[in-house]
Design a protein around this motif. Structure first.
Motif, PDB file in Angstrom:
ATOM      1  N   ASN A 202       6.329  10.079  -5.801  1.00 20.04           N
ATOM      2  CA  ASN A 202       6.851   8.901  -5.098  1.00 20.04           C
ATOM      3  C   ASN A 202       5.826   7.777  -5.042  1.00 20.04           C
ATOM      4  OD1 ASN A 202       9.380   9.971  -4.512  1.00 20.04           O
ATOM      5  ND2 ASN A 202       8.666  10.937  -2.627  1.00 20.04           N
ATOM      6  N   GLY A 203       4.662   8.001  -5.659  1.00 19.17           N
ATOM      7  CA  GLY A 203       3.617   6.987  -5.645  1.00 19.17           C
ATOM      8  C   GLY A 203       2.785   6.987  -4.381  1.00 19.17           C
TER       9      GLY A 203
ATOM     10  N   GLN B  26       5.108  20.311  -2.883  1.00 18.77           N
ATOM     11  CA  GLN B  26       5.185  19.168  -1.967  1.00 18.77           C
ATOM     12  C   GLN B  26       4.280  18.029  -2.440  1.00 18.77           C
ATOM     13  OE1 GLN B  26       4.086  21.100   1.710  1.00 18.77           O
ATOM     14  NE2 GLN B  26       6.218  21.274   2.367  1.00 18.77           N
ATOM     15  N   CYS B  27       3.082  18.372  -2.877  1.00 21.47           N
ATOM     16  CA  CYS B  27       2.137  17.350  -3.322  1.00 21.47           C
ATOM     17  C   CYS B  27       2.624  16.670  -4.596  1.00 21.47           C
ATOM     18  CB  CYS B  27       0.749  17.955  -3.518  1.00 21.47           C
ATOM     19  SG  CYS B  27      -0.037  18.374  -1.939  1.00 21.47           S
TER      20      CYS B  27
ATOM     21  N   MET C 213       0.836  -1.187   0.000  1.00 10.68           N
ATOM     22  CA  MET C 213       0.000   0.000   0.000  1.00 10.68           C
ATOM     23  C   MET C 213       0.878   1.246   0.000  1.00 10.68           C
ATOM     24  SD  MET C 213      -2.926   1.011   2.700  1.00 10.68           S
ATOM     25  CE  MET C 213      -3.390   2.692   2.911  1.00 10.68           C
ATOM     26  N   ASN C 214       0.444   2.241  -0.723  1.00 11.89           N
ATOM     27  CA  ASN C 214       1.169   3.510  -0.767  1.00 11.89           C
ATOM     28  C   ASN C 214       1.110   4.194   0.594  1.00 11.89           C
ATOM     29  OD1 ASN C 214       1.357   2.961  -3.470  1.00 11.89           O
ATOM     30  ND2 ASN C 214      -0.140   4.466  -4.093  1.00 11.89           N
ATOM     31  N   ASP C 215       2.117   5.008   0.868  1.00 11.78           N
ATOM     32  CA  ASP C 215       2.062   5.833   2.070  1.00 11.78           C
ATOM     33  C   ASP C 215       1.006   6.901   1.879  1.00 11.78           C
ATOM     34  OD1 ASP C 215       3.879   4.727   3.820  1.00 11.78           O
ATOM     35  OD2 ASP C 215       5.535   6.019   3.202  1.00 11.78           O
ATOM     36  N   VAL C 216       0.387   7.277   2.974  1.00 14.19           N
ATOM     37  CA  VAL C 216      -0.562   8.382   2.979  1.00 14.19           C
ATOM     38  C   VAL C 216       0.086   9.497   3.787  1.00 14.19           C
ATOM     39  CG1 VAL C 216      -2.857   9.156   3.662  1.00 14.19           C
ATOM     40  CG2 VAL C 216      -2.527   6.812   2.844  1.00 14.19           C
TER      41      VAL C 216
END
Length: 101
Positions: A50-51, A43-44, A1-4
């Motif tokens: 980075n996914g 930043q976003c 899972m991607n980081d949030v």
């Protein structure tokens, strides 16, 4: 899972100006809403590049101040980061929140 990744978010310029007035470290924030928005957009882009997922941590001043008081934080960069991390954790748990596209 991607980081949030939670991102402290201000809905408009008046909210941003009021936030600067209550933050204990306004010198650590961009001087204007436009400067803040440009910084957050970069930043976003990096987060998405980075996914990972960027999630809005809306800084409603009353809610933020209450949250800081309840969790032992000041209205400063550490408090903003902790709040954004809390919102990201809630998103991971519930899937509810606003993803920054």
């Amino acid at each position: 899972m991607n980081d949030v990744i939670g991102v402290a978010w201000f809905k408009d310029e008046p909210t941003y100006r009021r936030a600067l007035a209550i933050f204990t470290d306004p010198e650590n924030m961009p001087a204007t809403f436009a400067d803040w928005k440009a910084l957050v957009e970069k930043q976003c882009e990096l987060i998405r590049g980075n996914g990972d997922i960027a999630i809005r941590a809306d800084i409603d001043l009353e809610t933020f101040a209450d949250w800081c008081n309840a969790h032992g934080h000041k209205a400063d960069s550490q408090g903003r980061t902790a709040f954004a991390n809390h919102i990201a954790l809630e998103y991971r748990k519930t899937g509810q929140g606003t993803v920054i596209e």
